[in-house]
Scaffold this motif. Structure first.
Motif, short mmCIF file in Angstrom:
data_model
loop_
_atom_site.label_atom_id
_atom_site.label_comp_id
_atom_site.label_asym_id
_atom_site.label_seq_id
_atom_site.Cartn_x
_atom_site.Cartn_y
_atom_site.Cartn_z
N PRO A 18 -56.30 -20.25 26.24
CA PRO A 18 -57.58 -20.73 25.73
C PRO A 18 -58.19 -21.77 26.67
N ARG A 19 -59.51 -21.84 26.65
CA ARG A 19 -60.16 -22.83 27.51
C ARG A 19 -59.81 -24.24 27.03
N GLN A 20 -59.85 -25.17 27.96
CA GLN A 20 -59.49 -26.55 27.66
C GLN A 20 -60.65 -27.29 27.03
N ILE A 21 -60.34 -28.07 26.00
CA ILE A 21 -61.31 -28.92 25.34
C ILE A 21 -60.86 -30.36 25.50
N TYR A 41 -68.36 -25.54 20.67
CA TYR A 41 -68.30 -26.80 21.42
C TYR A 41 -69.56 -26.94 22.26
N GLY A 90 -56.27 -26.85 23.60
CA GLY A 90 -56.86 -25.51 23.70
C GLY A 90 -57.99 -25.37 22.69
N ALA A 91 -58.98 -24.60 23.04
CA ALA A 91 -60.13 -24.39 22.15
C ALA A 91 -59.68 -23.63 20.91
N GLY A 96 -64.79 -27.17 31.33
CA GLY A 96 -65.59 -26.50 32.35
C GLY A 96 -67.02 -27.02 32.45
N TYR A 97 -67.40 -27.96 31.57
CA TYR A 97 -68.74 -28.54 31.65
C TYR A 97 -68.89 -29.35 32.93
N ASP A 122 -63.14 -31.09 34.11
CA ASP A 122 -61.70 -30.88 34.29
C ASP A 122 -61.23 -31.07 35.74
N PRO A 142 -65.97 -28.91 26.37
CA PRO A 142 -65.24 -27.98 27.25
C PRO A 142 -64.99 -28.61 28.62
N ARG A 171 -67.11 -30.41 37.83
CA ARG A 171 -66.68 -30.12 36.47
C ARG A 171 -65.83 -31.27 35.93
#
Length: 181
Positions: free
Chosen positions: A2-5, A116, A109-110, A28-29, A79, A26, A77
C-alpha cells in the motif's frame, strides 16, 4: 504494497494556547501539494509567500529574480525528504512570519477505503491573515476578549466578523482536504 501515508502534526510556533492540526498525507505528494494541505488544514488563505526548511535546505516557489535561494517544491516529494520521527519547518507570510513546526508522527500504509489527505485532529482557530504574527495575534486576542480594552472597537471592526479563537471546524477542514485528492 500500500502507498505510504504520513501522519503529520502541524503546530504554530510562538502561539499560546497552541494552534495545531494532525493531517494524513500521501508520501508521494510534492511539497507544493503539502503546502496546499497545510494552508487548508490551518485555515490560511494562501495569499502570501511560503517556504519549507528541511534539514537546512529551503524549498518553495523559485524566485525569478533570484533573491530567495529556494529549491523548487514541485520537484520534491514528501517521502524523499521526511521520515517517521523527523521534523521540519514551514513558514508562511514572510511579513508576519508564521512558523509552523511539522513533526512526522508516523508513516503507515493507506487504508483502502480512505481518501487522502485527511485532517484527523486539531485545536483552536487559525489566526486572521495580516494580524501581525504571533505578537500581533496575542494583542488581537487580548483586545477582542475585553470590551473595555482600548483597541476593542478597532480590532472588532478590522476583523469585520466574529472570531472565536477556540473554534476549529474539523469536519469542514476534512471536507476541504478531500477536495484536494
Amino acid at each position: 504494497m500500500p502507498r505510504q501515508i504520513f501522519q503529520l502534526r502541524v503546530s504554530l510556533a510562538d502561539v499560546a494556547p497552541p494552534v495545531w492540526r494532525r493531517v494524513l498525507v500521501p508520501g508521494g505528494y510534492t511539497l507544493d501539494r503539502l503546502h496546499r494541505v497545510i494552508q487548508l488544514a490551518m485555515g490560511w488563505q494562501d495569499c502570501h509567500l511560503h517556504s519549507f526548511d528541511i534539514d537546512g535546505v529551503q524549498y518553495g516557489e523559485p524566485d525569478p529574480d533570484g533573491e530567495l535561494a529556494l529549491r523548487d517544491e514541485l520537484d520534491v516529494r514528501l517521502d524523499a525528504v521526511a521520515a517517521k520521527g523527523g521534523r521540519f519547518l514551514y513558514t508562511y507570510d514572510f511579513g508576519d512570519w508564521w512558523e509552523h513546526e511539522v513533526t512526522v508522527e508516523d508513516v503507515v500504509g493507506a487504508e483502502p477505503d480512505e481518501r487522502y489527505p485527511a485532517c484527523v485532529g486539531g485545536e483552536r482557530a487559525c489566526p486572521p491573515e495580516d494580524v501581525g504574527g504571533a505578537f500581533g495575534y496575542a494583542r488581537f486576542l487580548a483586545a477582542i476578549a475585553d470590551p473595555e480594552h482600548p483597541e476593542y472597537e478597532a480590532m472588532v471592526g478590522w476583523m469585520g466578523r466574529s472570531f472565536d479563537p477556540a473554534d476549529f471546524p474539523m469536519e469542514r477542514t476534512s471536507t476541504l482536504l478531500r477536495r484536494l485528492a
